[in-house]
Write an enzyme that holds these catalytic residues in place. Sequence first.
Site, PDB file in Angstrom:
ATOM      1  N   GLY A   9     -43.314 -37.884  21.376  1.00  0.00           N
ATOM      2  CA  GLY A   9     -43.101 -37.278  20.061  1.00  0.00           C
ATOM      3  C   GLY A   9     -43.596 -38.108  18.896  1.00  0.00           C
TER       4      GLY A   9
ATOM      5  N   ASN B 213     -46.357 -37.691  17.091  1.00  0.00           N
ATOM      6  CA  ASN B 213     -46.771 -36.805  16.007  1.00  0.00           C
ATOM      7  C   ASN B 213     -45.568 -36.128  15.367  1.00  0.00           C
ATOM      8  OD1 ASN B 213     -49.593 -36.703  15.311  1.00  0.00           O
ATOM      9  ND2 ASN B 213     -50.002 -36.048  17.398  1.00  0.00           N
TER      10      ASN B 213
ATOM     11  N   ARG C 149     -42.680 -18.028  32.861  1.00  0.00           N
ATOM     12  CA  ARG C 149     -43.195 -18.548  31.590  1.00  0.00           C
ATOM     13  C   ARG C 149     -42.670 -17.748  30.400  1.00  0.00           C
ATOM     14  NH1 ARG C 149     -47.209 -22.014  30.906  1.00  0.00           N
ATOM     15  NH2 ARG C 149     -47.917 -21.655  33.034  1.00  0.00           N
TER      16      ARG C 149
ATOM     17  N   MET D 213     -46.700 -29.791  26.297  1.00  0.00           N
ATOM     18  CA  MET D 213     -47.634 -29.698  27.415  1.00  0.00           C
ATOM     19  C   MET D 213     -47.412 -28.440  28.256  1.00  0.00           C
ATOM     20  SD  MET D 213     -49.382 -32.278  26.676  1.00  0.00           S
ATOM     21  CE  MET D 213     -50.478 -32.364  28.090  1.00  0.00           C
ATOM     22  N   ARG D 214     -47.214 -27.345  27.595  1.00  0.00           N
ATOM     23  CA  ARG D 214     -47.076 -26.064  28.278  1.00  0.00           C
ATOM     24  C   ARG D 214     -47.992 -25.061  27.588  1.00  0.00           C
ATOM     25  NH1 ARG D 214     -44.568 -24.107  32.621  1.00  0.00           N
ATOM     26  NH2 ARG D 214     -43.416 -22.499  31.494  1.00  0.00           N
ATOM     27  N   ILE D 215     -48.698 -24.243  28.376  1.00  0.00           N
ATOM     28  CA  ILE D 215     -49.466 -23.139  27.816  1.00  0.00           C
ATOM     29  C   ILE D 215     -48.477 -22.022  27.490  1.00  0.00           C
ATOM     30  CG2 ILE D 215     -51.209 -21.379  28.292  1.00  0.00           C
ATOM     31  CD1 ILE D 215     -52.625 -23.423  30.058  1.00  0.00           C
TER      32      ILE D 215
ATOM     33  N   ASN E 270     -51.348 -26.676  16.071  1.00  0.00           N
ATOM     34  CA  ASN E 270     -51.431 -27.656  17.144  1.00  0.00           C
ATOM     35  C   ASN E 270     -52.376 -28.773  16.736  1.00  0.00           C
ATOM     36  OD1 ASN E 270     -51.037 -28.677  19.855  1.00  0.00           O
ATOM     37  ND2 ASN E 270     -53.116 -27.986  20.312  1.00  0.00           N
TER      38      ASN E 270
ATOM     39  N   HIS F 265     -55.125 -31.333  18.265  1.00  0.00           N
ATOM     40  CA  HIS F 265     -55.953 -31.553  19.453  1.00  0.00           C
ATOM     41  C   HIS F 265     -56.794 -32.813  19.245  1.00  0.00           C
ATOM     42  CE1 HIS F 265     -58.012 -30.548  23.140  1.00  0.00           C
ATOM     43  NE2 HIS F 265     -59.166 -30.798  22.542  1.00  0.00           N
TER      44      HIS F 265
ATOM     45  N   SER G 241     -58.269 -32.754  15.497  1.00  0.00           N
ATOM     46  CA  SER G 241     -58.319 -31.496  14.756  1.00  0.00           C
ATOM     47  C   SER G 241     -56.941 -30.849  14.744  1.00  0.00           C
ATOM     48  CB  SER G 241     -59.309 -30.507  15.404  1.00  0.00           C
ATOM     49  OG  SER G 241     -60.588 -31.070  15.574  1.00  0.00           O
TER      50      SER G 241
ATOM     51  N   ASP H  45     -57.064 -23.942  22.566  1.00  0.00           N
ATOM     52  CA  ASP H  45     -57.785 -24.815  21.629  1.00  0.00           C
ATOM     53  C   ASP H  45     -58.894 -24.074  20.881  1.00  0.00           C
ATOM     54  OD1 ASP H  45     -56.202 -26.910  22.579  1.00  0.00           O
ATOM     55  OD2 ASP H  45     -57.672 -27.492  24.088  1.00  0.00           O
TER      56      ASP H  45
ATOM     57  N   ALA I 144     -55.179 -41.536  13.319  1.00  0.00           N
ATOM     58  CA  ALA I 144     -55.752 -40.474  12.495  1.00  0.00           C
ATOM     59  C   ALA I 144     -54.907 -39.207  12.583  1.00  0.00           C
ATOM     60  CB  ALA I 144     -57.189 -40.188  12.932  1.00  0.00           C
ATOM     61  N   GLU I 145     -54.400 -38.918  13.792  1.00  0.00           N
ATOM     62  CA  GLU I 145     -53.550 -37.737  13.963  1.00  0.00           C
ATOM     63  C   GLU I 145     -52.337 -37.801  13.049  1.00  0.00           C
ATOM     64  OE1 GLU I 145     -52.483 -37.165  18.036  1.00  0.00           O
ATOM     65  OE2 GLU I 145     -54.559 -37.271  18.753  1.00  0.00           O
TER      66      GLU I 145
END
Length: 304
Positions: A6, A8, A58, A83-85, A100, A102, A129, A138, A166-167
């Site tokens: 965590g 970010n 899901r 980390m889940r789609i 998000n 990336h 990004s 993405d 940078a993020e």
Amino acid sequence: MISGSGTNMAALLYASRRADCPFEIALVASNNPAAAGLVLAAAEGVATFVLPHKGMARADHDAAMEAAIVASGARTIALAGYMRILSPGFVERWNGRMVNMHPSLLPKYKGLETHARAIAAGETHGGCSVHLVTPELDDGPVLGQIAVAILPGDTAATLSARVLLAEHQLYARCLADLVSAPTDPAWLTGKVRDLALALPSSEETLSHGMTCFGITKGKKFAYVSVNHHGDARTSLLVKISGLDEQEALIDRDPDRYYRPAYFGNDWIAIRLDQDEPDWDDIADRLQRSWLAIAPRRLAALLGG
């Protein structure tokens, strides 16, 4: 929404503590009970929610996560190492309100192993990004990027460490811009502009200090009023049928509608700077206003 350390999330949390920050963290949610970010959030007094995804469909897991998010009062979702789609339905419901981070300069290197792939390709820069989340991985519109130089001898790990710095700088700025946009006069004017200029033979001009839209070489059908005469409001002015409709709209919602100064009884002002406007209704109002002044040959194009 997080799945791990965590970092970010922490950057967003501490950015939110600035007096001038337009967002606050309502909830930190995770699919991983061992996520270190949950401990930090709790220590900083932020509500947390955790639900392991193992053994759940899901869509069911997403629905439970979403229910907790909605209950918290959150209006925007920031994915910070989640980390889940996500299921398409969940993503669509938060269209334009989910972001998000990336670790690449999108559209380059979508997916995983971004730093190793950038180095292997001989890139001079990696980067990060912030983008809106769409059902395709993405692939959403990019809100901001920072390029990070790839140094001689860099590995995926060393590059990742610098990109992470940078993020932390980029995410808070992009999130602040996103949540501020719905009340930003320039953003609101741009939304109106897109809808107004989509109508046939429409043009944009400036009149009495206001952006306005009219039929080419003809009458005006809409104005955007921004702090006009110091009223501290951003509003759309459109034509209506007359005094009866004007009074009915104001009586129905006096916080949204008002009688615009220096305009006749066949105009109404609609506040754009309160809650998110109903843009479908705004589009309909613009079309009706356009039809009210369009010549018959043009009105026929829209069935008028």
